[in-house]
Write an enzyme that holds these catalytic residues in place. Structure first.
Site, PDB file in Angstrom:
ATOM      1  CG  ASP A   1      -2.615   0.318   0.706  1.00 33.26           C
ATOM      2  OD1 ASP A   1      -3.675  -0.052   0.932  1.00 33.26           O
ATOM      3  OD2 ASP A   1      -1.900  -0.196  -0.160  1.00 33.26           O
TER       4      ASP A   1
ATOM      5  CD  GLU B   1      -5.876  -1.527  -6.096  1.00 36.51           C
ATOM      6  OE1 GLU B   1      -7.122  -1.802  -6.155  1.00 36.51           O
ATOM      7  OE2 GLU B   1      -4.869  -2.079  -5.843  1.00 36.51           O
TER       8      GLU B   1
ATOM      9  CG  ASP C   1      -7.332   0.471  -0.247  1.00 39.58           C
ATOM     10  OD1 ASP C   1      -6.535   0.826   0.475  1.00 39.58           O
ATOM     11  OD2 ASP C   1      -7.424  -0.576  -0.875  1.00 39.58           O
TER      12      ASP C   1
ATOM     13  CG  HIS D   1      -3.617  -5.850  -5.354  1.00 37.68           C
ATOM     14  ND1 HIS D   1      -5.022  -4.875  -4.946  1.00 37.68           N
ATOM     15  CD2 HIS D   1      -4.126  -7.027  -4.592  1.00 37.68           C
ATOM     16  CE1 HIS D   1      -5.735  -5.605  -4.294  1.00 37.68           C
ATOM     17  NE2 HIS D   1      -5.274  -6.793  -4.085  1.00 37.68           N
TER      18      HIS D   1
ATOM     19  CG  HIS E   1      -0.930  -0.177  -4.676  1.00 44.95           C
ATOM     20  ND1 HIS E   1      -1.228   0.239  -3.195  1.00 44.95           N
ATOM     21  CD2 HIS E   1       0.026   0.463  -4.962  1.00 44.95           C
ATOM     22  CE1 HIS E   1      -0.595   1.371  -2.795  1.00 44.95           C
ATOM     23  NE2 HIS E   1       0.317   1.665  -4.002  1.00 44.95           N
TER      24      HIS E   1
ATOM     25  CG  ASP F   1      -0.383  -3.224  -0.693  1.00 46.37           C
ATOM     26  OD1 ASP F   1      -1.624  -3.832  -0.250  1.00 46.37           O
ATOM     27  OD2 ASP F   1      -0.549  -1.949  -1.489  1.00 46.37           O
TER      28      ASP F   1
ATOM     29  CG  HIS G   1      -5.340  -3.454   2.023  1.00 47.40           C
ATOM     30  ND1 HIS G   1      -6.094  -2.465   1.189  1.00 47.40           N
ATOM     31  CD2 HIS G   1      -6.435  -4.186   2.857  1.00 47.40           C
ATOM     32  CE1 HIS G   1      -7.103  -2.857   1.353  1.00 47.40           C
ATOM     33  NE2 HIS G   1      -7.373  -3.685   2.040  1.00 47.40           N
TER      34      HIS G   1
ATOM     35  CG  ASP H   1      -4.880   1.383  -2.347  1.00 45.77           C
ATOM     36  OD1 ASP H   1      -5.866   1.595  -2.681  1.00 45.77           O
ATOM     37  OD2 ASP H   1      -4.190   0.108  -2.436  1.00 45.77           O
TER      38      ASP H   1
END
Ligand SMILES: [Mn+2]
Length: 306
Positions: free
Chosen positions: A133, A278, A235, A150, A110, A137, A135, A233
């Site tokens: 995402d 990713e 994920d 990332h 990312h 980030d 996450h 992303d």
């Protein structure tokens, strides 16, 4: 995406960024190949887009660069190499936008969004970012438990990251950012994100209200922007659907939620740029995650069920 603008050619430029320096797992540098192999270009062409693939940007191999870099006394691994690649991405993105192209960046981890988002911002202040995402980030070198860049991208795009990662004249304001699908935050990152002013739709909001209501609300937050950058992303999806990612987290978007998210963005007609990041073929099962990524792009670029 721009379906109403019949006078403009519907042109897409693809850039591969085989970047694996922003995190620890090997293999994500093969993401651009996996996404191409899964048929991104023909899928977009079938939707009426003129697609031109610019190939891959040059990214140094992990063994050939120094990992041990610090920013203000805290680890920020591969900082200078990542900054060099981000700068290239920034200039390519800016040139593409100026040429009227829609831009797709294929990651890579990312950290590639450092250049693509800054490139979008170089054209106008009225750009919004949808950050999909698991996450946030939203770490800085100081708050990051890993030192992996990332996880520092959004903060850097707001002008608060290591100086080398802050590109261009404009930085994102909190009201230009919407996060969707978040379910895994580091301790200090969580505290900072809560007070950041960024609108965050966690998985809980999606569970409670449904992805359609979340998307209507997300687009309302970005009501004043002229262009939207989607940073997707893989994920964000549940690992049962997209297993080929470096930092999987249970409880993610299901297949239809993710497609509906992209379909609703397509209907909005403001999306001008996309990161697909990713995808890690080494951790994947028969390229399934890259195939899902291509499906996401197709929905964003106007594919409809009926
Ligand atoms: Mn991410």
């Amino acid at each position: 995406m721009s379906q109403s603008a019949n006078t403009q050619p519907r042109r897409v430029r693809l850039y591969g960024v085989p970047m694996d320096l922003g995190q620890n797992r090997r293999g994500v540098d093969m993401g651009p190949s996996a996404i191409r192999y899964a048929g991104l270009q023909p899928r977009l062409e079938a939707l009426g887009w003129q697609v031109r693939d610019a190939g891959n940007l040059s990214v140094p191999v992990k063994e050939a660069v120094s990992a041990d870099e610090m920013s203000a006394g805290y680890p920020a691994y591969h900082l200078s190499a990542i900054a060099t690649v981000a700068s290239q991405s920034y200039h390519h993105a800016a040139a593409s936008f100026q040429a009227g192209e829609t831009v797709v960046f294929l990651g890579g981890d990312h950290s590639i969004a450092l250049g693509s988002v800054a490139g979008a911002l170089s054209q106008s202040d009225r750009v919004g970012v949808i950050w999909v995402d698991a996450h946030g980030d939203f770490n800085s070198p100081k708050t990051s438990p890993s030192g992996n860049i990332h996880g520092m991208v959004v903060r850097s795009l707001m002008g608060e990251g290591p100086e080398l990662l802050v590109l261009g004249e404009r930085h994102l304001r909190p009201d230009q950012i919407v996060m969707i699908g978040v379910r895994d935050l580091d301790a200090q990152e969580r505290v900072d994100l809560r007070t950041s002013g960024i609108k965050v739709f966690t998985m809980r909001e999606i569970d409670e209200n449904g992805i359609a209501d979340v998307m209507y609300a997300a687009l309302r937050v970005l009501g004043d922007v002229d262009a939207i950058h989607v940073s997707f992303d893989m994920d964000s999806l549940d690992p049962s659907i997209a297993p080929g990612v470096g930092t999987p987290v249970a409880g993610g978007l299901n297949y239809r939620e993710a497609h509906l998210l992209m379909e609703m963005l397509a209907d909005d007609h403001r999306v001008r740029s996309l990161d697909l990041v990713e995808v890690n073929p080494i951790l994947d099962i028969s390229n399934r995650t890259a195939e899902i990524a291509v499906g996401m792009a197709a929905s964003l670029f106007g594919q409809r069920i009926l």
